[in-house]
Structure formats: structure tokens, C-alpha cells
Design a protein around this motif. Structure first.
Motif, PDB file in Angstrom:
ATOM      1  N   THR A 184      14.764  -8.030   0.831  1.00  0.00           N
ATOM      2  CA  THR A 184      13.931  -7.947   1.994  1.00  0.00           C
ATOM      3  C   THR A 184      13.655  -6.389   2.221  1.00  0.00           C
ATOM      4  O   THR A 184      12.782  -6.269   2.715  1.00  0.00           O
ATOM      5  CB  THR A 184      14.781  -8.404   3.513  1.00  0.00           C
ATOM      6  OG1 THR A 184      16.149  -7.587   3.444  1.00  0.00           O
ATOM      7  CG2 THR A 184      15.114  -9.932   3.308  1.00  0.00           C
ATOM      8  N   GLN A 185      14.741  -5.494   2.080  1.00  0.00           N
ATOM      9  CA  GLN A 185      14.246  -4.055   2.046  1.00  0.00           C
ATOM     10  C   GLN A 185      13.302  -3.723   0.987  1.00  0.00           C
ATOM     11  O   GLN A 185      12.269  -2.996   1.352  1.00  0.00           O
ATOM     12  CB  GLN A 185      15.481  -3.020   1.962  1.00  0.00           C
ATOM     13  CG  GLN A 185      16.743  -3.313   2.828  1.00  0.00           C
ATOM     14  CD  GLN A 185      15.947  -2.956   4.584  1.00  0.00           C
ATOM     15  OE1 GLN A 185      15.356  -2.070   4.518  1.00  0.00           O
ATOM     16  NE2 GLN A 185      16.196  -3.692   5.161  1.00  0.00           N
ATOM     17  N   ARG A 186      13.523  -4.219  -0.135  1.00  0.00           N
ATOM     18  CA  ARG A 186      12.372  -4.031  -1.135  1.00  0.00           C
ATOM     19  C   ARG A 186      10.873  -4.580  -0.627  1.00  0.00           C
ATOM     20  O   ARG A 186       9.770  -3.876  -0.815  1.00  0.00           O
ATOM     21  CB  ARG A 186      12.550  -4.674  -2.636  1.00  0.00           C
ATOM     22  CG  ARG A 186      11.655  -4.594  -3.618  1.00  0.00           C
ATOM     23  CD  ARG A 186      11.002  -3.390  -3.858  1.00  0.00           C
ATOM     24  NE  ARG A 186      12.170  -2.592  -4.477  1.00  0.00           N
ATOM     25  CZ  ARG A 186      12.133  -1.153  -4.869  1.00  0.00           C
ATOM     26  NH1 ARG A 186      10.719  -0.743  -4.805  1.00  0.00           N
ATOM     27  NH2 ARG A 186      13.061  -0.485  -5.205  1.00  0.00           N
ATOM     28  N   GLN A 187      10.886  -5.862   0.048  1.00  0.00           N
ATOM     29  CA  GLN A 187       9.549  -6.369   0.580  1.00  0.00           C
ATOM     30  C   GLN A 187       9.212  -5.531   1.574  1.00  0.00           C
ATOM     31  O   GLN A 187       7.954  -5.261   1.807  1.00  0.00           O
ATOM     32  CB  GLN A 187       9.806  -7.748   1.102  1.00  0.00           C
ATOM     33  CG  GLN A 187      10.129  -8.668  -0.265  1.00  0.00           C
ATOM     34  CD  GLN A 187      10.389 -10.056   0.209  1.00  0.00           C
ATOM     35  OE1 GLN A 187      10.814 -10.237   1.339  1.00  0.00           O
ATOM     36  NE2 GLN A 187      10.643 -11.106  -0.793  1.00  0.00           N
ATOM     37  N   ALA A 188      10.001  -4.889   2.385  1.00  0.00           N
ATOM     38  CA  ALA A 188       9.484  -3.985   3.413  1.00  0.00           C
ATOM     39  C   ALA A 188       8.890  -2.829   3.000  1.00  0.00           C
ATOM     40  O   ALA A 188       8.025  -2.229   3.426  1.00  0.00           O
ATOM     41  CB  ALA A 188      10.723  -4.104   4.302  1.00  0.00           C
ATOM     42  N   TYR A 189       9.641  -2.392   2.066  1.00  0.00           N
ATOM     43  CA  TYR A 189       9.141  -1.005   1.289  1.00  0.00           C
ATOM     44  C   TYR A 189       7.661  -1.253   0.641  1.00  0.00           C
ATOM     45  O   TYR A 189       6.970  -0.351   0.990  1.00  0.00           O
ATOM     46  CB  TYR A 189      10.213  -0.415   0.415  1.00  0.00           C
ATOM     47  CG  TYR A 189       9.674   0.680  -0.448  1.00  0.00           C
ATOM     48  CD1 TYR A 189       9.468   1.819   0.197  1.00  0.00           C
ATOM     49  CD2 TYR A 189       9.304   0.587  -1.716  1.00  0.00           C
ATOM     50  CE1 TYR A 189       9.073   3.120  -0.660  1.00  0.00           C
ATOM     51  CE2 TYR A 189       8.929   1.658  -2.406  1.00  0.00           C
ATOM     52  CZ  TYR A 189       8.931   2.726  -1.941  1.00  0.00           C
ATOM     53  OH  TYR A 189       8.406   4.188  -2.730  1.00  0.00           O
ATOM     54  N   GLU A 190       7.576  -2.206  -0.025  1.00  0.00           N
ATOM     55  CA  GLU A 190       6.209  -2.501  -0.707  1.00  0.00           C
ATOM     56  C   GLU A 190       5.250  -2.822   0.248  1.00  0.00           C
ATOM     57  O   GLU A 190       4.113  -2.430   0.265  1.00  0.00           O
ATOM     58  CB  GLU A 190       6.490  -3.489  -1.542  1.00  0.00           C
ATOM     59  CG  GLU A 190       7.157  -3.414  -2.580  1.00  0.00           C
ATOM     60  CD  GLU A 190       7.506  -4.578  -3.646  1.00  0.00           C
ATOM     61  OE1 GLU A 190       7.294  -5.549  -3.331  1.00  0.00           O
ATOM     62  OE2 GLU A 190       8.357  -4.462  -4.735  1.00  0.00           O
ATOM     63  N   ALA A 191       5.499  -3.471   1.464  1.00  0.00           N
ATOM     64  CA  ALA A 191       4.540  -3.595   2.372  1.00  0.00           C
ATOM     65  C   ALA A 191       4.169  -2.423   3.441  1.00  0.00           C
ATOM     66  O   ALA A 191       3.018  -2.033   3.519  1.00  0.00           O
ATOM     67  CB  ALA A 191       4.925  -4.593   3.554  1.00  0.00           C
TER      68      ALA A 191
ATOM     69  N   ALA B  72       0.440  -0.516   3.137  1.00  0.00           N
ATOM     70  CA  ALA B  72      -0.219  -0.162   4.406  1.00  0.00           C
ATOM     71  C   ALA B  72      -0.468   1.360   4.635  1.00  0.00           C
ATOM     72  O   ALA B  72      -0.920   1.990   5.352  1.00  0.00           O
ATOM     73  CB  ALA B  72       0.681  -0.673   5.522  1.00  0.00           C
ATOM     74  N   GLY B  73       0.128   2.015   3.413  1.00  0.00           N
ATOM     75  CA  GLY B  73      -0.192   3.498   3.499  1.00  0.00           C
ATOM     76  C   GLY B  73       0.862   4.323   4.432  1.00  0.00           C
ATOM     77  O   GLY B  73       0.715   5.408   4.788  1.00  0.00           O
ATOM     78  N   GLU B  74       1.700   3.523   5.066  1.00  0.00           N
ATOM     79  CA  GLU B  74       2.895   4.240   5.757  1.00  0.00           C
ATOM     80  C   GLU B  74       3.997   5.199   5.113  1.00  0.00           C
ATOM     81  O   GLU B  74       4.633   6.038   5.702  1.00  0.00           O
ATOM     82  CB  GLU B  74       3.593   3.258   6.765  1.00  0.00           C
ATOM     83  CG  GLU B  74       2.391   2.622   7.538  1.00  0.00           C
ATOM     84  CD  GLU B  74       3.324   1.351   8.140  1.00  0.00           C
ATOM     85  OE1 GLU B  74       4.519   1.032   7.963  1.00  0.00           O
ATOM     86  OE2 GLU B  74       2.383   0.595   8.983  1.00  0.00           O
ATOM     87  N   THR B  75       4.305   4.792   3.966  1.00  0.00           N
ATOM     88  CA  THR B  75       5.150   5.181   3.055  1.00  0.00           C
ATOM     89  C   THR B  75       4.610   5.742   1.656  1.00  0.00           C
ATOM     90  O   THR B  75       3.767   5.094   1.234  1.00  0.00           O
ATOM     91  CB  THR B  75       6.438   4.337   2.734  1.00  0.00           C
ATOM     92  OG1 THR B  75       6.875   3.738   3.846  1.00  0.00           O
ATOM     93  CG2 THR B  75       7.469   5.004   1.911  1.00  0.00           C
ATOM     94  N   GLY B  76       5.010   7.043   1.110  1.00  0.00           N
ATOM     95  CA  GLY B  76       4.566   7.215  -0.082  1.00  0.00           C
ATOM     96  C   GLY B  76       5.355   8.362  -0.538  1.00  0.00           C
ATOM     97  O   GLY B  76       6.473   8.958   0.174  1.00  0.00           O
TER      98      GLY B  76
END
Length: 120
Positions: free
Chosen positions: A70-77, A81-85
Motif C-alpha cells: 500500500t505504501q508503494r502504491q501511494a508513493y507511485e500515485a 501526480a507530481g507531488e513527490t520526486g
């Protein structure tokens, strides 16, 4: 003899709450010790019985596998979305803050290495 199931140092509160709920839902007789403020003692989840420890470890293994997914999916989402990088996305979103942090790192590294540079 007590069996240490999991270290609580650097564990987010939501994860610790989910593990407590998991143990209570499956009636695992556990106790908890909090981590110290100064990092001297590790907190954790503990059980007394060896059979209970084996059952709790199986539950923890399943939970941690699911949490990792679930954390991996949240990170990939978040990445999609361009929120993380990386550094470049941080530089685009907050240029002043990012440049200030990079400058602080360079100054601290320079001050730390200055005595060694002067030896040569």
C-alpha cells in the motif's frame, strides 16, 4: 522469557496504531515499551510466550507485506501526480528553500572538512 517482536524506533504513529489494532483483533497478549527520547533504549512490542511470539510474527509478516504494497502504491500515485520526486521537482516547487538547504549542506561540509584541508 520475553520475545521482542518489533522495534518502535522511527515507526510512524499510524503504523504502530494499526499493529496494536491487529494484535487486539487477533487477541495477541502483548505489551509495549516506548522508545526513549535520547535513543538509548529501543521501544517495541513484546510477548512472553514462545508460541504467542510465533503467531504474532506471522501476523506481523503479513501486515508488513500488505503495508509495503500500500505504501508503494501511494508513493507511485504521488509520483504520477507530481507531488513527490527528487531534487529537481523540489527545486521547481520550492526553489528558495531547496537552494538554501543545498547552501547549508555545502557550508556545513566545508566547515567540517576545513581542518583536514589545512593539514595538507
Amino acid at each position: 522469557m520475553p520475545h521482542h517482536l518489533m522495534n518502535l524506533r522511527h515507526v510512524p504513529d499510524d503504523e504502530a496504531d494499526e499493529i496494536r489494532a491487529l494484535f487486539e483483533a487477533h487477541e495477541v497478549r502483548y505489551y509495549e515499551t516506548p522508545p526513549s527520547r535520547w535513543g538509548i533504549s529501543m521501544g517495541g512490542f513484546w510477548v512472553h510466550d514462545e508460541d504467542e511470539a510465533a503467531r504474532a510474527r506471522r501476523l506481523l509478516d503479513d501486515y508488513q507485506r500488505q503495508r509495503a504494497q500500500t505504501q508503494r502504491q501511494a508513493y507511485e500515485a504521488s509520483l504520477a501526480a507530481g507531488e513527490t520526486g527528487g531534487v529537481w521537482s523540489m527545486l521547481r516547487r520550492r526553489p528558495v528553500r531547496t537552494l538554501a538547504a543545498v547552501l547549508a549542506i555545502v557550508v556545513i561540509a566545508g566547515l567540517s572538512l576545513l581542518p583536514f584541508v589545512r593539514l595538507g
